[in-house]
Design a protein around this motif. Sequence first.
Motif, PDB file in Angstrom:
ATOM      1  N   ILE A 170      18.018  28.148   8.053  1.00  7.05           N
ATOM      2  CA  ILE A 170      19.359  28.738   8.038  1.00  7.05           C
ATOM      3  C   ILE A 170      19.849  28.847   6.607  1.00  7.05           C
ATOM      4  O   ILE A 170      20.365  29.890   6.190  1.00  7.05           O
ATOM      5  CB  ILE A 170      20.341  27.918   8.916  1.00  7.05           C
ATOM      6  CG1 ILE A 170      20.007  28.064  10.389  1.00  7.05           C
ATOM      7  CG2 ILE A 170      21.793  28.314   8.625  1.00  7.05           C
ATOM      8  CD1 ILE A 170      20.711  27.072  11.304  1.00  7.05           C
ATOM      9  N   ASP A 171      19.661  27.785   5.837  1.00  8.35           N
ATOM     10  CA  ASP A 171      20.086  27.782   4.442  1.00  8.35           C
ATOM     11  C   ASP A 171      19.355  28.864   3.633  1.00  8.35           C
ATOM     12  O   ASP A 171      19.948  29.483   2.744  1.00  8.35           O
ATOM     13  CB  ASP A 171      19.833  26.393   3.821  1.00  8.35           C
ATOM     14  CG  ASP A 171      20.404  26.286   2.422  1.00  8.35           C
ATOM     15  OD1 ASP A 171      21.616  26.493   2.261  1.00  8.35           O
ATOM     16  OD2 ASP A 171      19.624  25.986   1.488  1.00  8.35           O
ATOM     17  N   ILE A 218      22.529  17.054  16.103  1.00  5.20           N
ATOM     18  CA  ILE A 218      21.250  16.657  16.698  1.00  5.20           C
ATOM     19  C   ILE A 218      20.525  15.684  15.775  1.00  5.20           C
ATOM     20  O   ILE A 218      19.989  14.664  16.222  1.00  5.20           O
ATOM     21  CB  ILE A 218      20.392  17.892  17.023  1.00  5.20           C
ATOM     22  CG1 ILE A 218      20.979  18.631  18.229  1.00  5.20           C
ATOM     23  CG2 ILE A 218      18.924  17.507  17.258  1.00  5.20           C
ATOM     24  CD1 ILE A 218      20.345  19.971  18.532  1.00  5.20           C
ATOM     25  N   VAL A 219      20.493  15.981  14.475  1.00  9.04           N
ATOM     26  CA  VAL A 219      19.865  15.063  13.519  1.00  9.04           C
ATOM     27  C   VAL A 219      20.514  13.688  13.638  1.00  9.04           C
ATOM     28  O   VAL A 219      19.824  12.668  13.779  1.00  9.04           O
ATOM     29  CB  VAL A 219      19.993  15.588  12.064  1.00  9.04           C
ATOM     30  CG1 VAL A 219      19.617  14.499  11.055  1.00  9.04           C
ATOM     31  CG2 VAL A 219      19.137  16.827  11.854  1.00  9.04           C
ATOM     32  N   ASN A 220      21.829  13.647  13.604  1.00  6.22           N
ATOM     33  CA  ASN A 220      22.523  12.360  13.615  1.00  6.22           C
ATOM     34  C   ASN A 220      22.350  11.599  14.926  1.00  6.22           C
ATOM     35  O   ASN A 220      22.144  10.382  14.916  1.00  6.22           O
ATOM     36  CB  ASN A 220      23.990  12.539  13.249  1.00  6.22           C
ATOM     37  CG  ASN A 220      24.175  12.795  11.768  1.00  6.22           C
ATOM     38  OD1 ASN A 220      23.343  12.402  10.943  1.00  6.22           O
ATOM     39  ND2 ASN A 220      25.251  13.463  11.412  1.00  6.22           N
ATOM     40  N   TYR A 221      22.390  12.291  16.048  1.00  7.38           N
ATOM     41  CA  TYR A 221      22.175  11.596  17.313  1.00  7.38           C
ATOM     42  C   TYR A 221      20.730  11.116  17.452  1.00  7.38           C
ATOM     43  O   TYR A 221      20.479  10.024  17.985  1.00  7.38           O
ATOM     44  CB  TYR A 221      22.576  12.457  18.508  1.00  7.38           C
ATOM     45  CG  TYR A 221      24.031  12.300  18.870  1.00  7.38           C
ATOM     46  CD1 TYR A 221      24.510  11.102  19.411  1.00  7.38           C
ATOM     47  CD2 TYR A 221      24.934  13.331  18.667  1.00  7.38           C
ATOM     48  CE1 TYR A 221      25.851  10.947  19.733  1.00  7.38           C
ATOM     49  CE2 TYR A 221      26.270  13.185  18.988  1.00  7.38           C
ATOM     50  CZ  TYR A 221      26.725  11.990  19.526  1.00  7.38           C
ATOM     51  OH  TYR A 221      28.055  11.833  19.840  1.00  7.38           O
ATOM     52  N   THR A 262       9.998  21.852  -0.363  1.00  9.06           N
ATOM     53  CA  THR A 262      10.357  21.370   0.970  1.00  9.06           C
ATOM     54  C   THR A 262      10.996  19.986   0.913  1.00  9.06           C
ATOM     55  O   THR A 262      11.979  19.718   1.616  1.00  9.06           O
ATOM     56  CB  THR A 262       9.118  21.346   1.883  1.00  9.06           C
ATOM     57  OG1 THR A 262       8.628  22.682   2.012  1.00  9.06           O
ATOM     58  CG2 THR A 262       9.446  20.795   3.258  1.00  9.06           C
ATOM     59  N   ASN A 263      10.460  19.092   0.090  1.00 10.81           N
ATOM     60  CA  ASN A 263      11.026  17.744   0.008  1.00 10.81           C
ATOM     61  C   ASN A 263      12.483  17.784  -0.448  1.00 10.81           C
ATOM     62  O   ASN A 263      13.328  17.067   0.092  1.00 10.81           O
ATOM     63  CB  ASN A 263      10.203  16.857  -0.929  1.00 10.81           C
ATOM     64  CG  ASN A 263       8.890  16.448  -0.312  1.00 10.81           C
ATOM     65  OD1 ASN A 263       8.789  16.251   0.897  1.00 10.81           O
ATOM     66  ND2 ASN A 263       7.870  16.320  -1.140  1.00 10.81           N
ATOM     67  N   LEU A 264      12.773  18.621  -1.428  1.00  9.30           N
ATOM     68  CA  LEU A 264      14.145  18.758  -1.913  1.00  9.30           C
ATOM     69  C   LEU A 264      15.039  19.362  -0.832  1.00  9.30           C
ATOM     70  O   LEU A 264      16.159  18.898  -0.595  1.00  9.30           O
ATOM     71  CB  LEU A 264      14.180  19.612  -3.183  1.00  9.30           C
ATOM     72  CG  LEU A 264      15.548  19.906  -3.774  1.00  9.30           C
ATOM     73  CD1 LEU A 264      16.254  18.621  -4.197  1.00  9.30           C
ATOM     74  CD2 LEU A 264      15.426  20.845  -4.962  1.00  9.30           C
ATOM     75  N   GLN A 265      14.541  20.397  -0.163  1.00  7.35           N
ATOM     76  CA  GLN A 265      15.322  21.023   0.907  1.00  7.35           C
ATOM     77  C   GLN A 265      15.596  20.031   2.039  1.00  7.35           C
ATOM     78  O   GLN A 265      16.696  20.011   2.599  1.00  7.35           O
ATOM     79  CB  GLN A 265      14.579  22.238   1.467  1.00  7.35           C
ATOM     80  CG  GLN A 265      14.518  23.407   0.504  1.00  7.35           C
ATOM     81  CD  GLN A 265      13.682  24.534   1.092  1.00  7.35           C
ATOM     82  OE1 GLN A 265      12.489  24.371   1.327  1.00  7.35           O
ATOM     83  NE2 GLN A 265      14.328  25.667   1.319  1.00  7.35           N
ATOM     84  N   TYR A 266      14.595  19.239   2.350  1.00  2.00           N
ATOM     85  CA  TYR A 266      14.746  18.225   3.392  1.00  2.00           C
ATOM     86  C   TYR A 266      15.854  17.246   3.002  1.00  2.00           C
ATOM     87  O   TYR A 266      16.748  16.958   3.793  1.00  2.00           O
ATOM     88  CB  TYR A 266      13.419  17.491   3.582  1.00  2.00           C
ATOM     89  CG  TYR A 266      13.351  16.604   4.799  1.00  2.00           C
ATOM     90  CD1 TYR A 266      12.772  17.060   5.983  1.00  2.00           C
ATOM     91  CD2 TYR A 266      13.843  15.306   4.776  1.00  2.00           C
ATOM     92  CE1 TYR A 266      12.688  16.246   7.100  1.00  2.00           C
ATOM     93  CE2 TYR A 266      13.774  14.477   5.888  1.00  2.00           C
ATOM     94  CZ  TYR A 266      13.190  14.957   7.049  1.00  2.00           C
ATOM     95  OH  TYR A 266      13.119  14.144   8.162  1.00  2.00           O
ATOM     96  N   ASP A 267      15.783  16.762   1.767  1.00  2.00           N
ATOM     97  CA  ASP A 267      16.785  15.811   1.276  1.00  2.00           C
ATOM     98  C   ASP A 267      18.184  16.413   1.292  1.00  2.00           C
ATOM     99  O   ASP A 267      19.162  15.733   1.646  1.00  2.00           O
ATOM    100  CB  ASP A 267      16.439  15.338  -0.137  1.00  2.00           C
ATOM    101  CG  ASP A 267      15.174  14.485  -0.182  1.00  2.00           C
ATOM    102  OD1 ASP A 267      14.722  13.998   0.877  1.00  2.00           O
ATOM    103  OD2 ASP A 267      14.626  14.328  -1.294  1.00  2.00           O
ATOM    104  N   GLU A 268      18.306  17.688   0.927  1.00  2.00           N
ATOM    105  CA  GLU A 268      19.613  18.354   0.930  1.00  2.00           C
ATOM    106  C   GLU A 268      20.162  18.480   2.347  1.00  2.00           C
ATOM    107  O   GLU A 268      21.354  18.252   2.584  1.00  2.00           O
ATOM    108  CB  GLU A 268      19.511  19.729   0.272  1.00  2.00           C
ATOM    109  CG  GLU A 268      19.314  19.667  -1.230  1.00  2.00           C
ATOM    110  CD  GLU A 268      19.041  21.029  -1.860  1.00  2.00           C
ATOM    111  OE1 GLU A 268      18.876  22.040  -1.118  1.00  2.00           O
ATOM    112  OE2 GLU A 268      18.978  21.097  -3.100  1.00  2.00           O
ATOM    113  N   ALA A 269      19.296  18.849   3.293  1.00  2.00           N
ATOM    114  CA  ALA A 269      19.742  18.974   4.685  1.00  2.00           C
ATOM    115  C   ALA A 269      20.187  17.613   5.224  1.00  2.00           C
ATOM    116  O   ALA A 269      21.243  17.503   5.866  1.00  2.00           O
ATOM    117  CB  ALA A 269      18.628  19.563   5.550  1.00  2.00           C
ATOM    118  N   ILE A 270      19.405  16.588   4.945  1.00  2.00           N
ATOM    119  CA  ILE A 270      19.750  15.239   5.400  1.00  2.00           C
ATOM    120  C   ILE A 270      21.046  14.762   4.745  1.00  2.00           C
ATOM    121  O   ILE A 270      21.889  14.135   5.401  1.00  2.00           O
ATOM    122  CB  ILE A 270      18.598  14.247   5.122  1.00  2.00           C
ATOM    123  CG1 ILE A 270      17.429  14.498   6.088  1.00  2.00           C
ATOM    124  CG2 ILE A 270      19.073  12.796   5.199  1.00  2.00           C
ATOM    125  CD1 ILE A 270      17.707  14.163   7.546  1.00  2.00           C
ATOM    126  N   ALA A 271      21.237  15.081   3.480  1.00  2.00           N
ATOM    127  CA  ALA A 271      22.457  14.658   2.781  1.00  2.00           C
ATOM    128  C   ALA A 271      23.696  15.211   3.481  1.00  2.00           C
ATOM    129  O   ALA A 271      24.706  14.506   3.627  1.00  2.00           O
ATOM    130  CB  ALA A 271      22.419  15.090   1.319  1.00  2.00           C
TER     131      ALA A 271
END
Length: 184
Positions: A176-177, A71-74, A4-13
């Motif tokens: 989604i990924d 949405i993440v960015n806003y 999950t931590n890696l997936q989170y980082d990838e989504a944020i990237a």
Amino acid sequence: MKNTNLQYDEAIAGCQQIFLKKTKDYGTAWRVLRIISVVDQIFIKALRIRNLQDLPTQKVEDDIPSEFKGIVNYALIGLMQLQLGEPQVEELGLNRVEEMYAQQVAFAKDTMVNKNHDYGEAWRDMSQQSFADLILMKLLRIKQILLNDGKTLISEGIDANFTDIVNYAVFALILIDEGKHSAI
């Protein structure tokens, strides 16, 4: 399954890449936005996701993942605006923006890790529709807090709601990924 931590980082990237490119294109024009305006921008994106989930066809090119990234960015803009104080015409340097973005992401991720510990990653079994609905609910909560002059009696503040919005949108991007949620 990925961590999950890696997936989170990838989504944020992916979100950060868009954010930084737009910062290069537009500067920090978002600094003029009041919190209610940030809320309204997220509201529009969340409603569009909800409509796309229910409509048989789509007429505008941006897909559901791009809306969740927006949405993440806003929501991160909302957190940065809370940190910076009164909105104003102000150009911030790219390095400062990157640092602030990373700081808010780190806070959101820490919150996610702590909640995942207690909730056991229950979000992995949630529907994309629920993420859109929960984001809309959090936005309505922020609007009510703003009507109450930013004060709450027992509830979390605006920052906690923006943090939850970041995390709900990231969870949707992860699912989604993984192919568990629709990207259309």
